[in-house]
Scaffold this motif. Structure first.
Motif: not given
Length: 164
Positions: A54-62, A40-43, A48-52
Motif C-alpha cells: 500500500p505504501l509503495s503504491t502511494l509512493v510510486l503514484w506520487i 525502491d519503496v517507490d515500486t 521491499l515494495g511487495r511487503r509494503l
C-alpha cells in the motif's frame, strides 16, 4: 539493479562500517541492508515494495519509480532522522542508501518501469528532475549477474568472516 545486488552492495558497506564499531555490528549490518533496498519503496515490484505494497503504491503514484526516493534529499533526510536515534546506525543506513543510488546511477533497464523515468537517478531532485548517471549495466543483465553480484557477495562474506 536487482534487489539481490542492492543487498550485496549494502552488505559490503555494512561490513566495512561494522568493522569500525564491532559492538554495534548487528544493528549496523541491518541498517546498511535496509538502506540498500529502501529507495525502491517507490515500486510495488521491489523486494521491499511487495511487503509494503500500500505504501509503495502511494509512493510510486506520487514520485514515480526512480524519483524522489532516489535523490540526495531522500538520503540526507532519512540519515538525519536516524541520526537522532543512533549515529553509527544512521551512517550505515545512509551508506546503504548511497550504494543503492550509485548502483542505480549506472544501471538501465527496459519496459514500462524504466521508460517513464529512464536510466540514472534524479540526484538533485526536487531542484532538478534531470537524471544523473551512465548507462553501463543492464538491470538483471550479464554484467550484474556474473560480475557485480558475485563479487559483492564474496567480498562482503570474506570481510564479514574476519569480523567473527
Amino acid at each position: 539493479m536487482m534487489g539481490r545486488t542492492h543487498l550485496a552492495l549494502g552488505a559490503v558497506a555494512g561490513v566495512h562500517l561494522a568493522a569500525l564499531s564491532p559492538r554495534m555490528g548487528l544493528p549496523i549490518m541491518a541498517a546498511a541492508l535496509i538502506g540498500a533496498i529502501l529507495p525502491d519503496v517507490d515500486t510495488p515490484y521491489s523486494k521491499l515494495g511487495r511487503r509494503l505494497w500500500p505504501l509503495s503504491t502511494l509512493v510510486l503514484w506520487i514520485f514515480g519509480h526512480r524519483g524522489g526516493t532516489h535523490s540526495a534529499v531522500f538520503l540526507v533526510i532519512v540519515t538525519a532522522l536516524m541520526w537522532m536515534v543512533s549515529a553509527p546506525v544512521a551512517l550505515a543506513l545512509g551508506a546503504g542508501i548511497a550504494t543503492h543510488l550509485a548502483a542505480d546511477a549506472i544501471s538501465f533497464g527496459h519496459g514500462t518501469r524504466f521508460t517513464a523515468r529512464g536510466a540514472g537517478v534524479p540526484l538533485w531532485w526536487p531542484l532538478a528532475e534531470r537524471k544523473s548517471g551512465l548507462r553501463l549495466v543492464k538491470v538483471n543483465g550479464p554484467l550484474e549477474n556474473l560480475v557485480i553480484l558475485p563479487w559483492a557477495t564474496l567480498y562482503a562474506a570474506q570481510l564479514g568472516w574476519r569480523l567473527l
